[in-house]
Design a protein around this motif. Structure first.
Motif, mmCIF file in Angstrom:
data_model
loop_
_atom_site.group_PDB
_atom_site.id
_atom_site.type_symbol
_atom_site.label_atom_id
_atom_site.label_comp_id
_atom_site.label_asym_id
_atom_site.label_seq_id
_atom_site.Cartn_x
_atom_site.Cartn_y
_atom_site.Cartn_z
ATOM 1 N N LYS A 1 0.814 -1.211 0.000
ATOM 2 C CA LYS A 1 0.000 0.000 0.000
ATOM 3 C C LYS A 1 0.853 1.269 0.000
ATOM 4 N N LYS A 2 2.108 1.119 0.246
ATOM 5 C CA LYS A 2 2.992 2.274 0.338
ATOM 6 C C LYS A 2 3.180 2.898 -1.043
ATOM 7 N N VAL A 3 3.065 4.212 -1.113
ATOM 8 C CA VAL A 3 3.271 4.915 -2.375
ATOM 9 C C VAL A 3 4.764 4.904 -2.672
ATOM 10 N N ARG A 4 5.128 4.389 -3.849
ATOM 11 C CA ARG A 4 6.543 4.217 -4.159
ATOM 12 C C ARG A 4 7.231 5.534 -4.520
ATOM 13 N N SER A 5 6.535 6.404 -5.174
ATOM 14 C CA SER A 5 7.147 7.688 -5.489
ATOM 15 C C SER A 5 6.193 8.788 -5.054
ATOM 16 N N GLY A 6 6.670 9.978 -5.068
ATOM 17 C CA GLY A 6 5.865 11.079 -4.560
ATOM 18 C C GLY A 6 4.954 11.704 -5.586
ATOM 19 N N SER A 7 4.820 11.121 -6.768
ATOM 20 C CA SER A 7 4.014 11.760 -7.791
ATOM 21 C C SER A 7 2.534 11.632 -7.466
ATOM 22 N N GLU A 8 1.785 12.567 -7.952
ATOM 23 C CA GLU A 8 0.342 12.600 -7.699
ATOM 24 C C GLU A 8 -0.362 11.398 -8.331
ATOM 25 N N TRP A 9 0.094 10.987 -9.516
ATOM 26 C CA TRP A 9 -0.537 9.868 -10.207
ATOM 27 C C TRP A 9 -0.411 8.572 -9.400
ATOM 28 N N ASP A 10 0.759 8.353 -8.788
ATOM 29 C CA ASP A 10 0.939 7.157 -7.963
ATOM 30 C C ASP A 10 0.019 7.181 -6.745
ATOM 31 N N ARG A 11 -0.184 8.351 -6.189
ATOM 32 C CA ARG A 11 -1.111 8.461 -5.046
ATOM 33 C C ARG A 11 -2.539 8.151 -5.486
ATOM 34 N N VAL A 12 -2.908 8.628 -6.680
ATOM 35 C CA VAL A 12 -4.258 8.357 -7.198
ATOM 36 C C VAL A 12 -4.431 6.862 -7.452
ATOM 37 N N LYS A 13 -3.416 6.223 -8.062
ATOM 38 C CA LYS A 13 -3.504 4.789 -8.314
ATOM 39 C C LYS A 13 -3.618 4.001 -7.017
ATOM 40 N N THR A 14 -2.822 4.367 -6.008
ATOM 41 C CA THR A 14 -2.878 3.670 -4.727
ATOM 42 C C THR A 14 -4.237 3.847 -4.073
ATOM 43 N N ALA A 15 -4.784 5.059 -4.118
ATOM 44 C CA ALA A 15 -6.106 5.297 -3.534
ATOM 45 C C ALA A 15 -7.184 4.521 -4.283
#
Length: 139
Positions: A60-74
């Motif tokens: 569940k940890k976001v691998r990078s700080g980009s916004e797209w990765d946060r959206v995918k994780t959410a």
């Protein structure tokens, strides 16, 4: 013929067992394995390649700080939560609404069948009385 094939297989197996293990050249070229994990040819054993990424324990940890990765994780977390809630909600609806409704329908059908049977019995008794009255009036 079978003996020659078996002898060939034994020969190939013996040569493969004696040959020192080799690392595929593509992995060496692209630097996938560090120099410390290169296969040793002196012992004849093949050590396990090092896991360069480490254990994958926290997915569940976001691998990078980009916004797209946060959206995918959410989105992944929301999808699993929605699937769980859908299953739990479906079980609750079936147990709380569908099953009692089916029980009520079954009870109503049974009551209706009993009433129909009583009406049929009354009709048969009425026919029997009419036959008896007609039979006694003719004689």
């Amino acid at each position: 013929m079978a003996a020659a094939g078996a002898a060939l297989l034994r020969s190939v197996a013996t040569k493969m067992a004696r040959a020192p293990p080799r690392l595929p050249s593509a992995l060496e070229r692209h630097g996938r394995l560090p120099a410390s994990s290169r296969f040793s040819t002196s012992t004849g054993s093949t050590p396990q390649p090092a896991n360069l990424r480490g254990p994958q324990t926290d997915l569940k940890k976001v691998r990078s700080g980009s916004e797209w990765d946060r959206v995918k994780t959410a989105a992944i977390e929301a999808t699993t939560t929605c699937a769980f809630l859908t299953v739990v909600g479906g079980v609750i609806v079936i147990c709380g609404w569908v099953n009692p409704a089916l029980d009520r329908i079954t009870a109503n059908l049974e009551a209706s069948n009993r009433l129909d049977m009583e009406i049929m019995d009354e009709i048969k008794r009425g026919h029997q009385r009419i036959r008896e009255q007609c039979g006694s009036s003719k004689s």
